[in-house]
Structure formats: C-alpha cells, structure tokens
Design a protein around this motif. Sequence first.
Motif, PDB file in Angstrom:
ATOM      1  N   GLN A  93      -9.748  17.503  -4.217  1.00 28.81           N
ATOM      2  CA  GLN A  93     -10.489  16.433  -4.880  1.00 28.81           C
ATOM      3  C   GLN A  93      -9.834  15.081  -4.630  1.00 28.81           C
ATOM      4  OE1 GLN A  93     -11.221  17.176  -9.045  1.00 28.81           O
ATOM      5  NE2 GLN A  93     -11.941  15.092  -9.432  1.00 28.81           N
ATOM      6  N   ALA A  94      -8.506  15.077  -4.558  1.00 29.79           N
ATOM      7  CA  ALA A  94      -7.773  13.823  -4.352  1.00 29.79           C
ATOM      8  C   ALA A  94      -7.831  13.351  -2.903  1.00 29.79           C
ATOM      9  CB  ALA A  94      -6.325  14.006  -4.777  1.00 29.79           C
ATOM     10  N   ALA A  95      -7.886  14.283  -1.955  1.00 28.90           N
ATOM     11  CA  ALA A  95      -7.752  13.960  -0.533  1.00 28.90           C
ATOM     12  C   ALA A  95      -8.703  12.882  -0.024  1.00 28.90           C
ATOM     13  CB  ALA A  95      -7.889  15.237   0.296  1.00 28.90           C
ATOM     14  N   PRO A  96     -10.009  12.956  -0.307  1.00 28.43           N
ATOM     15  CA  PRO A  96     -10.907  11.926   0.239  1.00 28.43           C
ATOM     16  C   PRO A  96     -10.555  10.512  -0.231  1.00 28.43           C
ATOM     17  CG  PRO A  96     -12.154  13.815  -0.552  1.00 28.43           C
ATOM     18  CD  PRO A  96     -10.756  14.000  -1.036  1.00 28.43           C
ATOM     19  N   TYR A  97     -10.119  10.389  -1.476  1.00 27.37           N
ATOM     20  CA  TYR A  97      -9.727   9.070  -1.979  1.00 27.37           C
ATOM     21  C   TYR A  97      -8.478   8.574  -1.256  1.00 27.37           C
ATOM     22  CZ  TYR A  97     -12.899   9.997  -5.905  1.00 27.37           C
ATOM     23  OH  TYR A  97     -13.998  10.270  -6.669  1.00 27.37           O
ATOM     24  N   LEU A  98      -7.506   9.461  -1.062  1.00 27.96           N
ATOM     25  CA  LEU A  98      -6.258   9.063  -0.416  1.00 27.96           C
ATOM     26  C   LEU A  98      -6.486   8.683   1.043  1.00 27.96           C
ATOM     27  CD1 LEU A  98      -3.909  11.786  -1.945  1.00 27.96           C
ATOM     28  CD2 LEU A  98      -4.104   9.389  -2.626  1.00 27.96           C
ATOM     29  N   GLU A  99      -7.422   9.343   1.708  1.00 22.74           N
ATOM     30  CA  GLU A  99      -7.750   8.976   3.088  1.00 22.74           C
ATOM     31  C   GLU A  99      -8.211   7.525   3.153  1.00 22.74           C
ATOM     32  OE1 GLU A  99     -10.332  11.616   5.276  1.00 22.74           O
ATOM     33  OE2 GLU A  99      -9.558  13.361   4.194  1.00 22.74           O
ATOM     34  N   LYS A 100      -9.062   7.131   2.222  1.00 20.77           N
ATOM     35  CA  LYS A 100      -9.578   5.762   2.216  1.00 20.77           C
ATOM     36  C   LYS A 100      -8.523   4.759   1.780  1.00 20.77           C
ATOM     37  CE  LYS A 100     -14.372   7.153   1.313  1.00 20.77           C
ATOM     38  NZ  LYS A 100     -15.524   7.074   0.361  1.00 20.77           N
ATOM     39  N   ILE A 101      -7.742   5.116   0.757  1.00 19.08           N
ATOM     40  CA  ILE A 101      -6.725   4.196   0.239  1.00 19.08           C
ATOM     41  C   ILE A 101      -5.705   3.840   1.306  1.00 19.08           C
ATOM     42  CG2 ILE A 101      -4.807   3.942  -1.389  1.00 19.08           C
ATOM     43  CD1 ILE A 101      -6.391   5.770  -3.305  1.00 19.08           C
ATOM     44  N   TYR A 102      -5.205   4.868   2.022  1.00 23.81           N
ATOM     45  CA  TYR A 102      -4.089   4.669   2.947  1.00 23.81           C
ATOM     46  C   TYR A 102      -4.495   4.661   4.415  1.00 23.81           C
ATOM     47  CZ  TYR A 102      -1.528   5.644  -1.312  1.00 23.81           C
ATOM     48  OH  TYR A 102      -1.055   5.609  -2.599  1.00 23.81           O
ATOM     49  N   LYS A 103      -5.804   4.822   4.677  1.00 22.34           N
ATOM     50  CA  LYS A 103      -6.301   4.810   6.063  1.00 22.34           C
ATOM     51  C   LYS A 103      -5.585   5.882   6.896  1.00 22.34           C
ATOM     52  CE  LYS A 103      -7.756  -0.026   6.056  1.00 22.34           C
ATOM     53  NZ  LYS A 103      -7.572  -0.214   4.611  1.00 22.34           N
ATOM     54  N   LEU A 104      -5.508   7.077   6.339  1.00 23.48           N
ATOM     55  CA  LEU A 104      -4.913   8.219   7.022  1.00 23.48           C
ATOM     56  C   LEU A 104      -6.008   9.233   7.326  1.00 23.48           C
ATOM     57  CD1 LEU A 104      -1.744   8.761   4.783  1.00 23.48           C
ATOM     58  CD2 LEU A 104      -1.850   7.581   6.991  1.00 23.48           C
ATOM     59  N   SER A 133       0.823  -1.205   0.000  1.00 24.58           N
ATOM     60  CA  SER A 133       0.000   0.000   0.000  1.00 24.58           C
ATOM     61  C   SER A 133       0.860   1.258   0.000  1.00 24.58           C
ATOM     62  CB  SER A 133      -0.926   0.018   1.223  1.00 24.58           C
ATOM     63  OG  SER A 133      -0.171   0.010   2.415  1.00 24.58           O
ATOM     64  N   SER A 134       2.058   1.145  -0.549  1.00 22.43           N
ATOM     65  CA  SER A 134       2.978   2.271  -0.554  1.00 22.43           C
ATOM     66  C   SER A 134       2.452   3.426  -1.389  1.00 22.43           C
ATOM     67  CB  SER A 134       4.341   1.836  -1.109  1.00 22.43           C
ATOM     68  OG  SER A 134       5.168   2.950  -1.362  1.00 22.43           O
ATOM     69  N   ALA A 135       2.576   4.632  -0.860  1.00 21.26           N
ATOM     70  CA  ALA A 135       2.156   5.823  -1.580  1.00 21.26           C
ATOM     71  C   ALA A 135       3.042   6.104  -2.781  1.00 21.26           C
ATOM     72  CB  ALA A 135       2.153   7.033  -0.652  1.00 21.26           C
ATOM     73  N   ALA A 136       4.117   5.342  -2.952  1.00 16.72           N
ATOM     74  CA  ALA A 136       4.935   5.467  -4.158  1.00 16.72           C
ATOM     75  C   ALA A 136       4.143   5.052  -5.392  1.00 16.72           C
ATOM     76  CB  ALA A 136       6.200   4.613  -4.041  1.00 16.72           C
ATOM     77  N   LYS A 154     -13.262   4.882 -16.464  1.00 15.72           N
ATOM     78  CA  LYS A 154     -13.788   5.800 -17.474  1.00 15.72           C
ATOM     79  C   LYS A 154     -13.087   5.616 -18.818  1.00 15.72           C
ATOM     80  CE  LYS A 154     -15.265   9.454 -14.300  1.00 15.72           C
ATOM     81  NZ  LYS A 154     -15.001  10.842 -13.823  1.00 15.72           N
ATOM     82  N   LEU A 155     -11.873   5.085 -18.780  1.00 18.32           N
ATOM     83  CA  LEU A 155     -11.110   4.850 -20.003  1.00 18.32           C
ATOM     84  C   LEU A 155     -11.218   3.403 -20.479  1.00 18.32           C
ATOM     85  CD1 LEU A 155      -7.984   7.017 -19.144  1.00 18.32           C
ATOM     86  CD2 LEU A 155      -9.695   7.492 -20.890  1.00 18.32           C
ATOM     87  N   GLY A 156     -12.182   2.661 -19.921  1.00 15.43           N
ATOM     88  CA  GLY A 156     -12.466   1.308 -20.397  1.00 15.43           C
ATOM     89  C   GLY A 156     -11.619   0.211 -19.814  1.00 15.43           C
ATOM     90  N   LEU A 157     -11.070   0.423 -18.603  1.00 16.67           N
ATOM     91  CA  LEU A 157     -10.205  -0.576 -17.985  1.00 16.67           C
ATOM     92  C   LEU A 157     -10.814  -1.122 -16.698  1.00 16.67           C
ATOM     93  CD1 LEU A 157      -6.758   1.244 -18.329  1.00 16.67           C
ATOM     94  CD2 LEU A 157      -7.777  -0.404 -19.916  1.00 16.67           C
ATOM     95  N   ASP A 158     -10.622  -2.405 -16.471  1.00 15.48           N
ATOM     96  CA  ASP A 158     -11.003  -3.069 -15.232  1.00 15.48           C
ATOM     97  C   ASP A 158      -9.692  -3.491 -14.575  1.00 15.48           C
ATOM     98  OD1 ASP A 158     -11.966  -4.571 -13.162  1.00 15.48           O
ATOM     99  OD2 ASP A 158     -12.891  -6.124 -14.405  1.00 15.48           O
ATOM    100  N   VAL A 159      -9.203  -2.691 -13.626  1.00 12.56           N
ATOM    101  CA  VAL A 159      -7.856  -2.874 -13.078  1.00 12.56           C
ATOM    102  C   VAL A 159      -7.880  -3.617 -11.746  1.00 12.56           C
ATOM    103  CG1 VAL A 159      -5.788  -1.703 -12.234  1.00 12.56           C
ATOM    104  CG2 VAL A 159      -6.998  -0.805 -14.238  1.00 12.56           C
ATOM    105  N   THR A 160      -7.030  -4.637 -11.644  1.00 17.63           N
ATOM    106  CA  THR A 160      -6.771  -5.330 -10.392  1.00 17.63           C
ATOM    107  C   THR A 160      -5.387  -4.925  -9.915  1.00 17.63           C
ATOM    108  OG1 THR A 160      -8.122  -7.266 -10.940  1.00 17.63           O
ATOM    109  CG2 THR A 160      -6.404  -7.580  -9.303  1.00 17.63           C
ATOM    110  N   LEU A 161      -5.274  -4.501  -8.653  1.00 17.39           N
ATOM    111  CA  LEU A 161      -3.979  -4.147  -8.081  1.00 17.39           C
ATOM    112  C   LEU A 161      -3.481  -5.306  -7.236  1.00 17.39           C
ATOM    113  CD1 LEU A 161      -4.658  -0.436  -7.038  1.00 17.39           C
ATOM    114  CD2 LEU A 161      -3.586  -1.293  -9.138  1.00 17.39           C
ATOM    115  N   ASN A 162      -2.329  -5.848  -7.589  1.00 15.21           N
ATOM    116  CA  ASN A 162      -1.754  -7.005  -6.906  1.00 15.21           C
ATOM    117  C   ASN A 162      -0.609  -6.539  -6.016  1.00 15.21           C
ATOM    118  OD1 ASN A 162      -0.125  -9.307  -6.289  1.00 15.21           O
ATOM    119  ND2 ASN A 162      -1.110 -10.416  -7.963  1.00 15.21           N
ATOM    120  N   THR A 163      -0.737  -6.738  -4.708  1.00 11.56           N
ATOM    121  CA  THR A 163       0.282  -6.281  -3.759  1.00 11.56           C
ATOM    122  C   THR A 163       1.166  -7.411  -3.243  1.00 11.56           C
ATOM    123  OG1 THR A 163      -1.185  -6.568  -1.850  1.00 11.56           O
ATOM    124  CG2 THR A 163      -1.260  -4.443  -2.978  1.00 11.56           C
ATOM    125  N   THR A 164       1.057  -8.614  -3.824  1.00 11.37           N
ATOM    126  CA  THR A 164       1.746  -9.775  -3.252  1.00 11.37           C
ATOM    127  C   THR A 164       3.069 -10.111  -3.911  1.00 11.37           C
ATOM    128  OG1 THR A 164       0.656 -11.377  -4.725  1.00 11.37           O
ATOM    129  CG2 THR A 164      -0.497 -10.780  -2.678  1.00 11.37           C
TER     130      THR A 164
END
Length: 339
Positions: free
Chosen positions: A260-271, A50-53, A68-78
């Motif tokens: 606009q970005a802040a609410p998403y980042l709060e949820k992503i990183y639990k900050l 879950s690195s902010a990098a 919105k650009l037609g992609l279904d993205v899976t993020l793999n952290t393993t």
Amino acid sequence: MTHKKWRVLATGTAVLVAVAGCNSAVTNSADDKAAAPGKPTKVTIAIPASSAAASFIQLAVSAGLTSKLGLDVTLNTTIPPANTPAALVSGSIQAAALTSTATQASGKGIPVVNVVNTGSHAPFVMLGAPGIKQISDLSGKSVVTSAPTDTPGTETQQILQAAGVSSKAKIISVASVPGRSALFDGGQADAIYEALNLALQDAAKRPGSTIIGDNQGLPVTPADGLAVTKTYLQQHKDTVSALVKACMQASNMMKNEPDQAAPYLEKIYKLNADEVKQFLDRQQKSLVVTGQPTDEAYSNQADLFNKQPNQSVQWTTAKVQASWDTTLAAQADQELGFH
C-alpha cells in the motif's frame, strides 16, 4: 505548497539564528480553536529536502493521512537542519522532522521536544565511489556527510570508527543534501553517507558506485521523529496529536502494509518499483509503530553524542530523554492498537 528549491550551503557548523522569509504559507500560532468548523488546520513542517529519513511524514501527507485528521500540511525543504530549532521558536514552522538536531538544541536550553519516534535507525547507507568495496577502503579517502549534530554526521563518525579508519579518512560536513550529492557526483568525494533514496539516485549519476555499508550495526537510537516547541505542544495539543497519529499510521503502513505504501513512495522519491522495494526491505527492519523510543535508545543516543568531536554538552540518558515528550504517542498507541 511544498518548496522544491534547494540551496547549496556553506560547509561547517551553522549558527542557530531566527529564520525569516522562508516563503511558506506559515501559521505561527495557528490556533486549533480559531479554524472554522470543517476547515483544516494549517501546519508547516521542515524536512531535510527529499530525504527518506522523513518518509514517515512525507508518506502521511501523500497518502492523505494528515488531511483525514483535519490538517493542511506544507512540507518545507529549504531550512537547513541546524536552523530548524530557531525556526520552530520563531514560529515560521510548527514542526520539524529532525530528531538529533532537536535533541542537541534541547540540550542547549532551546525549548523544543520530540513528540513521536518512528524508527530505531534512519534509512542511511554509505555509498562508495567506483573501486571502493568496503568501509576500510576509505582510509586516506574523503567522506561527505552532514553536520556532527545531525543523524548522518553522528553515525558517519561511528561507522568509520568501527572500521578503524575514523582518523584516516577526511570527513567533509556539508549542510545541504544537494551540496553533498554534488560533491560525490562530481568526483570530489570518495563516499557519501546519505538516505537510501538519495544514495540510489547518486549511484545512478556516478556509475560503478556501490553501497558499502549502513547503520544497522550501530546501537538502536531514536531515529525518525518530529519536533515542536514546548509552547506549541501546550497550546495546540489537538494539532500535535493529529500529527503524531498520522506519523504512526504511515510508519505502520511501511512496516505492515508495504504494498500500500509503495506507490506513494515511488512518486515521492522518483524511484522505480525495485528501488522502492529495496528501500522498504531495509526500512522495515527499523520501523517503530508505537511512537516511543526505548530506554536503551536514549542511552545509546547519549553515548553516540558524547563520542562526537567538539561536544559542548555532556550527555546522559536522562538529558536525552528530557528532549522527548511522547505522552501523545502513548495515547495514540493505545487508540490505534498497533502494538
């Protein structure tokens, strides 16, 4: 579905091996033309836990920019950083948010390229244990970081060197994010060089810890990018182009539309809101919205690589630049008009 299970991996440099069974709904050769009309193209992207990098792609997914650009993205952290080039070549993933690792792999003849650059410095900081107030205090102490081929490992050496303690501090290279945090939180390391969001969490777990430095004083380098194989780029330009645009839009949102970005980042990183503001304040200084590194950044990256111990490749500006193909980023820059 995003993988949440993290594994603590052995210390040391990992050998590049094909990754199998990574429990992803992967699409090795998800042919752009094969998708049914209106059906999104599936893409699996490796990110460093879950690195902010990797905030540029995590935000792009969470804010719906990729869909919105037609992609279904899976993020793999393993998948550990050292194994991502092999995973790209095997087709178990289609992209990876690990810039330095991809460049190092390209230098060894592995056919991967970075296609978009969204930062001149990844959001990393040095977190010191209680009682440590500056980098020079790490003389005789231990510092936990990533492998020498990764951005944190590369930068840790340079930060310690600038403070005159690189030969006096013990560097502990650990492949996994939770492994590094466990050593620091458990008191087995005196400092940790980590993405800002993780450092904030580690500081909360070890009260009295403070941020004692960051990478802002280092030369600019290609920092936050996305890598694909050359074959995937050739065969799936529409998909890669969509990824590039989404990453650039996310970078622009953090730099020019932070509220606009802040609410998403709060949820992503639990900050909390204050922590996200601190993250964005630091991140804004190094965000790149054109999608392309500068010639200076390529040159600086070569220099940083050459200063790393046990380098098997003699790096030049041209060799670093050869690990990039920002043609689609240049096109997106013109279309989006961010510059």
